[in-house]
Design a protein around this motif. Structure first.
Motif, mmCIF file in Angstrom:
data_model
loop_
_atom_site.group_PDB
_atom_site.id
_atom_site.type_symbol
_atom_site.label_atom_id
_atom_site.label_comp_id
_atom_site.label_asym_id
_atom_site.label_seq_id
_atom_site.Cartn_x
_atom_site.Cartn_y
_atom_site.Cartn_z
ATOM 1 N N UNK A 97 76.565 81.034 -36.422
ATOM 2 C CA UNK A 97 75.794 81.944 -37.270
ATOM 3 C C UNK A 97 75.129 81.097 -38.353
ATOM 4 N N UNK A 98 73.809 81.155 -38.406
ATOM 5 C CA UNK A 98 73.079 80.435 -39.444
ATOM 6 C C UNK A 98 72.769 81.440 -40.550
ATOM 7 N N UNK A 99 73.425 81.303 -41.681
ATOM 8 C CA UNK A 99 73.567 82.421 -42.617
ATOM 9 C C UNK A 99 72.745 82.301 -43.898
ATOM 10 N N UNK A 100 72.721 83.428 -44.623
ATOM 11 C CA UNK A 100 71.952 83.558 -45.860
ATOM 12 C C UNK A 100 72.906 83.979 -46.978
ATOM 13 N N UNK A 101 72.639 83.534 -48.206
ATOM 14 C CA UNK A 101 73.513 83.878 -49.334
ATOM 15 C C UNK A 101 72.745 84.501 -50.489
ATOM 16 N N UNK A 102 71.498 84.856 -50.255
ATOM 17 C CA UNK A 102 70.606 85.170 -51.374
ATOM 18 C C UNK A 102 71.053 86.419 -52.145
ATOM 19 N N UNK A 103 71.528 87.436 -51.415
ATOM 20 C CA UNK A 103 72.057 88.635 -52.072
ATOM 21 C C UNK A 103 73.397 88.973 -51.439
ATOM 22 N N UNK A 104 74.191 89.763 -52.156
ATOM 23 C CA UNK A 104 75.540 90.043 -51.656
ATOM 24 C C UNK A 104 75.491 90.700 -50.283
ATOM 25 N N UNK A 105 74.497 91.598 -50.065
ATOM 26 C CA UNK A 105 74.506 92.306 -48.773
ATOM 27 C C UNK A 105 74.232 91.364 -47.595
ATOM 28 N N UNK A 106 73.570 90.233 -47.871
ATOM 29 C CA UNK A 106 73.348 89.262 -46.788
ATOM 30 C C UNK A 106 74.682 88.677 -46.342
ATOM 31 N N UNK A 107 75.572 88.443 -47.297
ATOM 32 C CA UNK A 107 76.887 87.879 -46.957
ATOM 33 C C UNK A 107 77.792 88.934 -46.315
#
Ligand code: SAH
Ligand code: F3S
Length: 465
Positions: free
Chosen positions: A75-85
């Motif tokens: 999984x190549x992930x995003x951390x920009x907002x809480x809902x992304x995590x």
């Protein structure tokens, strides 16, 4: 939020620098794996997944197009907002069931969220075998080998020299190619996690990028999108962003050049010049505003005032006729009053953006805002303000698109319309999605379309001569 759970049985070894000189850690495993990469977040992540595909393929692994066929899932992930995590944590829970059934399945979390959560991620999801930050992708083959031989793997080292300039990404065929020209960010906006998870800014040398673009044109791509966190602060020591735009626009056979996202404080005369004078550079700019209140911009460390932003837009509109402008807006940042919010709405109404991405402020652990400012706008109020800016923007976008009715626009035919198979869709130079009957056009053509109707998001018309 993520709750710590039991620690994984095998402690994850700390990162050891690679002892070998090869630019990619070679797989010494005789067993090639089938790797499925699932990408979350922004185009930079899409581009990184293409890079990961390049690293994996070069080291003998194969890419699985369906998750069912995979023996490695990344999984190549995003951390920009809480809902992304939250989205990724939920996905990991689903995948843990798959892992129970398929014992030798390797499950990895890569990218920004891995870098952000670090060991907390392993505590929350102890069944994850591989954790890797955005500067560690050369290590993927070694990581897979390590996990295959029973040792979980973690590499969260940020490397301010890593630009992957020597690694050819592998892209899906298409017309639009994303090209990372810069990694990291030096701006330190107080709300933003990017500088912490992607490290310091570094630019890839211009000659390498121009060669990349030539190769992409040979492969059939017609449009290049230059990518960077503050793409217009590009500087390889010899060339700035304006120089790069001219150089890329000059490549034989390239139809269109776009870029995302520039920072208002880095908007140089050279960039505006290239947009005005180079036919290949599209007349569209995505210029994040964040807030229309200078007081809030200051708290955000955005490095410009509302007035300076307004002046920049006026200059750009004067120099680049028919320029389309889009933006990012955050509502409910720490201390945002009704008055501050009204200033955002007023500036949006005054500038009249073609479109906008709008977000509720989401506090990110590790950022200055999280540490030292109070997240004091209630969730309910954030929701209300978000609805207000969305409605305002929809109305403006609709009005602006109506102005195209009766006009003829040039569209790059990108493929079948999602809704109707007898229609094509594509983008205009200034990034408006346009839908029209196929007639005799072919994907990749530049066609003239007479616009007959328009909504806030789409122009509809038919091909004309
Ligand atoms: N410079 C990058 C910014 C990446 S983040 C780029 O332009 O690509 C994209 C957008 O997400 C930002 O412009 C901002 O509007 C929004 N954003 C970033 N951090 C956020 C946060 N903590 N809460 C809400 N929105 C955020
Ligand atoms: Fe984030 Fe500001 Fe950089 S929004 S990516 S810190 S320019």
């Amino acid at each position: 939020m993520i709750k710590p759970r039991v620690q994984t049985k095998n402690p994850i070894p700390l990162y050891q620098p690679l002892p070998i000189a090869d630019p990619i850690a070679q797989s010494d495993s005789p067993q090639p794996r089938r790797v499925y990469i699932e990408t979350y977040g922004c185009q930079m992540n899409v581009s990184d997944s293409e890079l990961m595909t390049g690293v994996l393929t070069r080291s003998g692994h194969r890419i699985a197009n369906r998750i069912e066929d995979a023996d490695v899932i990344l999984l190549n992930t995003c951390a920009i907002r809480e809902n992304a995590e939250t989205k990724v944590i939920n996905r990991l829970t689903q995948l843990s069931h798959r892992k129970r059934k398929q014992e030798d399945l390797i499950l990895g979390v890569c990218g920004c969220m891995a870098q952000h959560l670090r060991t907390k991620l392993v505590e929350a999801a102890p069944y994850v075998d591989l954790v890797m930050g955005p500067d560690a992708y050369r290590d993927l083959p070694r990581a897979i080998n390590s996990v295959a031989s029973g040792d979980p793997f973690i590499n969260l080292k940020l490397d301010k020299t890593e630009d992957y300039a020597d690694i050819a990404p592998i892209r899906k065929d298409g017309l639009r190619a994303w090209l990372t020209i810069q990694r990291g960010c030096d701006k330190m906006c107080t709300f933003c996690i990017v500088p912490f998870v992607r490290g310091r800014e570094r630019s890839i040398p211009l000659p390498i990028l121009v060669d990349d673009v030539k190769r992409l044109v040979d492969e059939g791509f017609k449009e290049i999108v230059l990518l960077g966190q503050t793409v217009n602060s590009y500087n390889d020591g010899k060339h700035d962003f304006g120089g790069l735009l001219y150089a890329v626009g000059d490549v034989d056979g390239i139809e269109r050049v776009r870029f995302t996202s520039p920072h208002p404080s880095d908007a140089s005369g050279g960039m505006i010049d290239a947009m005005a004078n180079c036919a290949q550079v599209c007349k569209h700019i995505h210029l994040p505003l964040q807030s229309g209140s200078t007081r809030i911009l200051k708290k955000m460390h955005r490095t410009y005032t509302a007035e300076e932003y307004r002046t920049l837009i006026a200059t750009m509109r004067e120099r680049v006729p028919n320029l389309a402008i889009s933006t990012d807006i955050i509502v409910g940042f720490c201390g945002e009053t009704e008055q501050d919010f009204a200033e955002t709405c007023d500036l949006m109404s005054e500038i009249r953006y073609d479109s906008a991405f709008t977000f509720k402020y989401s506090p990110r652990e590790g950022t200055l805002a999280h540490r030292s400012l109070e997240d004091d706008v209630s969730e309910k109020e954030k929701g209300k303000r978000l609805r207000t800016v969305i409605e305002l923007q929809e109305k403006i976008s609709h009005e602006i698109n109506q102005e195209s009715v009766g006009k003829t626009v040039e569209v790059l035919v990108e493929g079948e319309s999602r809704r109707q198979s007898d229609n094509y869709q594509g983008k205009t130079d200034n990034f408006k999605t346009t839908v029209f009957p196929k007639e005799n056009a072919v994907v990749g053509d530049l066609v003239k379309v007479a616009i007959e109707s328009a909504s806030a998001h789409t122009l509809v018309g038919r091909i004309t001569v």
